[in-house]
Design a protein around this motif. Structure first.
Motif, PDB file in Angstrom:
ATOM      1  N   ASP A  36       0.831  -1.213   0.000  1.00  0.00           N
ATOM      2  CA  ASP A  36       0.000   0.000   0.000  1.00  0.00           C
ATOM      3  C   ASP A  36       0.864   1.260   0.000  1.00  0.00           C
ATOM      4  OD1 ASP A  36      -2.788  -0.893   0.094  1.00  0.00           O
ATOM      5  OD2 ASP A  36      -2.219  -1.820   1.987  1.00  0.00           O
ATOM      6  N   GLY A 173      -6.993   4.337   2.980  1.00  0.00           N
ATOM      7  CA  GLY A 173      -6.200   5.197   3.852  1.00  0.00           C
ATOM      8  C   GLY A 173      -5.664   4.499   5.098  1.00  0.00           C
ATOM      9  N   ASP A 202     -10.379  -5.298  -1.180  1.00  0.00           N
ATOM     10  CA  ASP A 202      -9.380  -4.771  -0.250  1.00  0.00           C
ATOM     11  C   ASP A 202     -10.061  -3.941   0.822  1.00  0.00           C
ATOM     12  OD1 ASP A 202      -7.141  -3.702   0.982  1.00  0.00           O
ATOM     13  OD2 ASP A 202      -6.556  -2.435  -0.721  1.00  0.00           O
ATOM     14  N   GLY A 224      -4.999  -7.349   5.591  1.00  0.00           N
ATOM     15  CA  GLY A 224      -3.892  -6.788   6.361  1.00  0.00           C
ATOM     16  C   GLY A 224      -3.947  -7.213   7.806  1.00  0.00           C
ATOM     17  N   SER A 225      -4.818  -6.556   8.586  1.00  0.00           N
ATOM     18  CA  SER A 225      -4.886  -6.842  10.022  1.00  0.00           C
ATOM     19  C   SER A 225      -5.280  -8.291  10.300  1.00  0.00           C
ATOM     20  CB  SER A 225      -5.841  -5.861  10.706  1.00  0.00           C
ATOM     21  OG  SER A 225      -7.050  -5.758  10.004  1.00  0.00           O
TER      22      SER A 225
HETATM   23  C1  DX5 Z   1      -6.467   0.503   2.981  1.00  0.00           C
HETATM   24  C2  DX5 Z   1      -5.494  -0.387   2.245  1.00  0.00           C
HETATM   25  C3  DX5 Z   1      -5.623  -1.810   2.575  1.00  0.00           C
HETATM   26  C4  DX5 Z   1      -5.388  -2.157   4.030  1.00  0.00           C
HETATM   27  C5  DX5 Z   1      -6.333  -3.247   4.387  1.00  0.00           C
HETATM   28  O1  DX5 Z   1      -6.454   1.748   2.418  1.00  0.00           O
HETATM   29  O2  DX5 Z   1      -5.680  -0.243   0.862  1.00  0.00           O
HETATM   30  O3  DX5 Z   1      -4.815  -2.602   1.724  1.00  0.00           O
HETATM   31  O4  DX5 Z   1      -4.085  -2.604   4.306  1.00  0.00           O
HETATM   32  O5  DX5 Z   1      -6.246  -3.494   5.734  1.00  0.00           O
HETATM   33  P1  DX5 Z   1      -7.295  -4.420   6.474  1.00  0.00           P
HETATM   34  O6  DX5 Z   1      -7.207  -5.779   5.820  1.00  0.00           O
HETATM   35  O7  DX5 Z   1      -6.792  -4.426   7.868  1.00  0.00           O
HETATM   36  O8  DX5 Z   1      -8.641  -3.792   6.304  1.00  0.00           O
END
Ligand code: DX5
Ligand code: ZN
Length: 246
Positions: A36, A173, A202, A224-225
């Motif tokens: 990102d 963001g 995403d 992500g998380s």
């Molecule tokens: C947010 C990013 C994502 C983010 C997703 O703007 O584009 O790629 O890392 O994070 P999670 O999976 O925690 O929602």
């Protein structure tokens, strides 16, 4: 539907040990790494740029297999996507995904002195990314209608057709936000028309939301998380994959 591609977002990784986080994530069964890039203008947050990508690239083997294992999927949440294409290609980006909303570029890409803003059409961007030797993705924010994509996907010129569409399921963001089910009809509409298209989702994806996204037709899953916050990241990656493949 094309094969499941699991793309953990390193936004939630330990930035002090990013190289190891990247190689561990691939060892844990991930296909791609979602990178990102945020510039503090297009989104209200700043992450990192090409120099960091250059440094982490050697920690992960370049893609060669079917699902492109090791692909660096760079999600460019930046106001001037055209300006950074060459630099990210050199840094080791494999798939350059720009935002439809940001397909506006300053002519500074060609002349650093000139700050007048000119529109670059999404199709020109896709062609330029392909000419630079990368796969091209186009992303839409929750505010953007999926209808803006049809004309682009229907382009008779192959080099102007994206390799992937990213439907944001949060406002871009920040990591760790709540999944927006309101975005699923976009995924459904895309999948109905394009059985072979790589459709990425995403934001807010994890064990509790993956089934809805998979049912709608998404095959490229960013998390992500959910991955980096887990005790067993390999287990989460497995669950995400099984849900897409079932
Ligand atoms: C947010 C990013 C994502 C983010 C997703 O703007 O584009 O790629 O890392 O994070 P999670 O999976 O925690 O929602
Ligand atoms: Zn992202």
């Amino acid at each position: 539907t094309p094969p499941a591609i699991i793309a953990p977002s390193i936004l939630s990784a330990d930035f002090a040990a990013l190289g190891a986080a990247c190689s561990d994530t691939i060892d844990n069964g991930a296909d791609w790494l979602h990178v990102d890039i945020m510039d503090g203008h297009f989104v209200p947050n700043i992450t990192f740029g090409a120099p960091v990508v250059t440094k982490i690239r050697p920690h992960v083997q370049r893609p060669n297999a079917a699902r492109g294992k090791g692909t660096f999927d760079c999600h460019m949440m930046i106001a001037e996507p055209k300006k950074w294409v060459k630099e990210f290609q050199t840094a080791g980006c494999d798939l350059y995904c720009f935002h439809y909303e940001a397909a506006i570029t300053s002519t500074a890409a060609e002349n650093p002195e000139d700050h007048t803003e000119t529109k670059t059409s999404p199709k020109e961007m896709i062609r330029y990314i392909h000419e630079s030797g990368m796969l091209a993705g186009i992303a839409i924010k929750p505010e953007t209608s999926v209808d803006v994509l049809w004309e682009i996907l229907e382009s008779p010129k192959k080099e102007e057709v994206p390799d992937m569409v990213l439907v944001m399921t949060v406002h871009p963001g920040f990591g760790g936000q709540k999944f927006m089910t309101s975005e699923l009809p976009k995924v459904k509409a895309l999948r109905e028309k394009y059985p072979d298209l790589n459709i990425e989702v995403d934001g807010g994806l994890g064990e509790g939301t993956i089934d809805q996204a998979a049912d709608a037709g998404a095959n490229v899953i960013v998390a992500g998380s959910a991955v980096f916050g887990a005790k067993d990241p390999a287990g989460v990656i497995r669950v995400l994959r099984e849900s897409v493949e079932k």
